[in-house]
Design an enzyme around this catalytic site. Structure first.
Site, PDB file in Angstrom:
ATOM      1  N   ASP A   1       7.769  31.878  36.213  1.00 28.37           N
ATOM      2  CA  ASP A   1       7.160  30.777  35.438  1.00 28.37           C
ATOM      3  C   ASP A   1       5.663  30.889  35.648  1.00 28.37           C
ATOM      4  OD1 ASP A   1       6.683  28.242  34.119  1.00 28.37           O
ATOM      5  OD2 ASP A   1       8.721  27.659  34.607  1.00 28.37           O
TER       6      ASP A   1
ATOM      7  N   HIS B   1       4.536  32.929  33.140  1.00 24.08           N
ATOM      8  CA  HIS B   1       4.280  32.278  31.858  1.00 24.08           C
ATOM      9  C   HIS B   1       2.788  32.116  31.609  1.00 24.08           C
ATOM     10  CE1 HIS B   1       8.583  30.372  31.652  1.00 24.08           C
ATOM     11  NE2 HIS B   1       8.580  31.685  31.703  1.00 24.08           N
TER      12      HIS B   1
END
Length: 549
Positions: A298, A332
Site C-alpha cells: 500500500d 500505492h
C-alpha cells in the site's frame, strides 16, 4: 543532526502565505535550517535475552523471557536488550522507556501465529479509535526508546489477512486454499477463518463508539488485524538498521510522537497485503526518515493526522519533518499525504528520493468531510521510473464515484470538513514512465492552491491535467508524452502560469481550457510553433481566459 542546506522557503516567511492570498515565487526561497529531532541516549549496560531463558529454535515461545529482560534493564535505568542471531518465536512485545531493543545480524523476531496471544485492545484504524489485536511491538507514553541492529522483525502477516485470487499466481492460490481458511461464496477471496469472513462480508465495524469496549468485539477478533510496530505518545524514538516485514496491516505506525528518527531501515510487505503500508507517520512532530528502502503493498511513506471529526478534535498536525535519501520499489504511492489528514500537515521536506514501480509518485489525497490543512510541503530531487499511474497527484475526491460528469463541478459550502491543500513547492523532478505527468483535482469550493512546480522532466502517456486549481505555476517543465491532444488540459483553473514549457514536435494541441470558471491562464517563453494547434476552448471557457506570449 537535522541541519541541512535546502533551497526551500524559509518557514517563518512561509507563514505569510498561510491564507494562500499571495502566490509564492522563486525569489522567496532561501537556505534554511530545519528543526532537529532529538536522539535517544542509552546506558551501555547490555542484557541478552538468553540470560532469561530465551531459546532460538523457531518454536519455543520467548515472550516471557524477552519481557523479563526488558523489565530488568528498565529497572536499572535503561540500556540495551540484545537479541542474538537465531530464530526467536515470540508473542507481543511491550517496550519500556530507556530500552534499546537491539537485533544482531541474522536475528529474527518471528511473531507467533497463535492469535490467542494477542489481547484485544483499544487502538486506531485509519485515524479513528477502534478495537484491534495487540501489536507485535508496542509502546505507550515512553521516552528514550529504540529498535536497532541488523536483524529482522517479522509479523507473520499471512495468517491474519485475506487475499483475492486475482492477486496471486495460480500455484500460490492453490497453496493458500490448501493451507486452510475459508473461501468467499464466489470462490474469489480467501479468508483466514470463518470469523474473519463473517466480519468482512457482514461489513462489521471495528470502531470504538460510545459505550463500546474492546472485549465487545470478541466475536470478530480474527478480523482486527494489528499494525506491526506502534509507538503512541512517545518521545525520542529511534528505529535504525532493522528489517520490518510481513505485517498484518500497517507496518510502522508512530502516533502522536515527538522527536522521531527512522534511519536505514528496510520495510517489506507482499504486494497483495491489504493496508500493507510501509510507514504511517501520524500526528508526529520533529521527525527524520532517511536512507530507508521500502517494498510494500500500500502507501510507502505516508503522512497522516487522524480522520474526520475525531482527527480535527485531536488537532495534532504532522509537522517539521525531513524525508531524504529513500528508495521505494513498490507501493500505492512513494510519498503520500492523506487521506486521513484531518489534523493537518505542514513543514515537511522531501529530498533525494527514488520511486521505482509505485502506483503513484508524490500522492496527495483527501475528500469532503475530512477537513484539515496540508501546507508548506517541499519536494526536491525526486527521481521516478515506471510509475503505473500519476507521477504527481492531487485528488480531493478520494474514493468518490460520480453519478454524472457535472457532479464534480457542484460547489458546496466551505466548513470545518473542507480539506485544504496549499502552499507547496516541487523542484527537480524526473519521471521516466507514467500514465500522467501531473494530475490536480481540487474542489469547486476549495481549489488546490498555490503550488509551484519547476525544473521537471516528465515522460508519460499524458502531460498535465488540472481541474479546480488556483495559483498553480509550472516553470521549466519538459513534457515527453504519447498523447498530445492535448498536452495540457485545464478545467476551471484560475491564475495558472506556464513558463518555459517544452513538448513534442508536431503535437496535436498544446493546451485545452475548459469550463466557464477558467480565468487568468498564461503561458510564456514557450515555442508555440511546435504544436499543430496551439489552443482549444470549450464548455464555456472564454478566449480571454488564456493568454499566450
Amino acid at each position: 543532526m537535522m541541519t541541512f542546506k535546502l533551497r526551500f522557503a524559509n518557514i517563518a516567511l512561509m507563514a505569510l502565505y498561510s491564507l494562500g492570498a499571495v502566490a509564492q515565487s522563486s525569489e522567496n526561497y532561501s537556505w534554511t535550517n530545519l528543526p532537529k529531532a532529538r536522539q535517544p541516549v542509552f546506558k551501555q549496560d547490555t542484557v541478552r535475552i538468553t540470560a532469561y531463558g530465551a531459546t532460538p529454535d523457531g518454536h519455543t515461545l520467548n515472550t516471557e523471557a524477552i519481557h523479563k529482560a526488558i523489565d530488568a534493564v528498565n529497572k536499572k535505568g535503561g540500556g540495551v536488550v540484545l537479541v542474538p542471531a537465531g530464530l526467536w518465536m515470540t508473542g507481543p512485545i511491550v517496550m519500556k522507556s530507556n530500552i534499546n531493543l537491539h537485533l544482531s545480524e541474522n536475528a529474527t523476531l518471528l511473531f507467533t501465529p497463535d492469535k490467542t496471544q494477542y489481547a484485544l485492545t483499544e487502538g486506531f484504524y485509519e485515524g479513528k479509535s477502534a478495537a484491534r489485536n495487540q501489536s507485535p511491538i508496542s509502546g505507550i507514553d515512553l521516552e528514550n526508546v529504540a529498535i536497532t541492529g541488523k536483524g529482522i522483525v517479522d509479523g507473520n502477516g499471512d495468517v491474519w489477512r485475506a487475499v483475492h485470487k486475482s492477486q496471486l499466481t495460480e500455484s500460490h492460490w492453490k497453496e493458500k486454499v490448501a493451507s486452510g481458511g475459508v473461501l468467499k461464496d464466489d470462490g474469489k477471496t480467501w479468508y483466514p477463518s470463518q470469523q474473519f469472513k463473517d466480519a468482512s462480508t457482514g461489513n462489521k465495524s471495528m470502531l470504538l463508539t460510545a459505550g463500546k469496549k474492546p472485549a465487545d468485539f470478541a466475536d470478530m477478533k480474527d478480523f482486527l488485524r494489528p499494525n506491526l510496530v506502534v509507538f503512541n505518545n512517545c518521545k525520542k524514538v529511534l528505529l535504525e538498521g532493522v528489517t520490518f516485514q510481513n505485517s498484518a496491516a500497517w507496518c510502522i505506525h508512530p502516533l502522536m510522537c515527538e522527536d522521531l528518527t527512522i534511519r536505514n531501515v528496510r520495510v517489506k510487505n507482499p504486494e497483495y497485503a491489504h493496508n500493507g503500508d510501509g510507514m504511517d507517520i501520524e500526528s508526529c512532530k520533529n521527525f527524520l526518515i532517511e536512507g530507508c528502502t521500502l517494498d510494500v503493498g500500500d502507501d510507502a511513506i505516508c503522512i497522516k493526522s487522524g480522520k474526520d471529526e475525531e482527527g480535527r478534535k485531536r488537532g495534532m498536525p504532522t509537522e517539521n519533518g525531513l524525508i531524504r535519501n529513500n528508495i521505494v520499489y513498490n507501493g500505492h504511492g512513494g510519498f503520500v499525504v492523506g487521506s486521513e489528514m484531518s489534523g493537518g500537515a505542514r513543514n515537511i521536506f522531501v529530498q533525494n528520493c527514488t520511486f521505482m514501480g509505485t502506483d503513484k509518485g508524490l500522492r496527495f489525497k483527501s475528500v469532503r468531510g475530512r477537513g484539515g490543512v496540508v501546507e508548506k510541503i517541499y519536494a526536491k530531487d525526486i527521481y521516478m521510473k515506471d510509475i503505473a499511474q500519476e507521477a504527481v497527484f492531487f485528488d480531493l475526491f478520494y474514493f468518490v464515484k460520480f453519478a454524472t460528469d457535472g457532479a464534480r463541478d457542484m460547489r458546496e459550502v466551505v466548513n470545518e470538513g473542507t480539506p485544504v491543500f496549499r502552499d507547496m513547492h516541487f523542484e527537480n523532478i524526473v519521471c521516466n514512465g507514467a500514465t500522467k505527468g501531473v494530475f490536480i483535482r481540487g474542489l469547486a469550493e476549495m481549489p488546490v492552491r498555490n503550488i509551484v512546480m519547476e525544473n521537471m522532466v516528465l515522460k508519460a502517456e499524458k502531460g498535465i491535467e488540472l481541474t479546480d486549481g488556483d495559483q498553480i505555476r509550472f516553470k521549466n517543465v519538459k513534457l515527453i508524452t504519447e498523447h498530445t491532444k492535448p498536452v495540457i488540459f485545464i478545467e476551471n483553473g484560475t491564475q495558472i502560469r506556464f513558463d518555459e514549457i517544452s513538448y513534442n514536435d508536431k503535437s496535436d494541441v498544446l493546451i485545452s481550457v475548459n469550463g466557464e470558471r477558467s480565468a487568468d491562464i498564461k503561458m510564456d517563453n514557450t515555442d508555440f510553433s511546435k504544436a499543430q494547434k496551439t489552443k482549444e476552448l470549450s464548455n464555456g471557457a472564454q478566449d480571454k481566459s488564456l493568454t499566450l506570449k
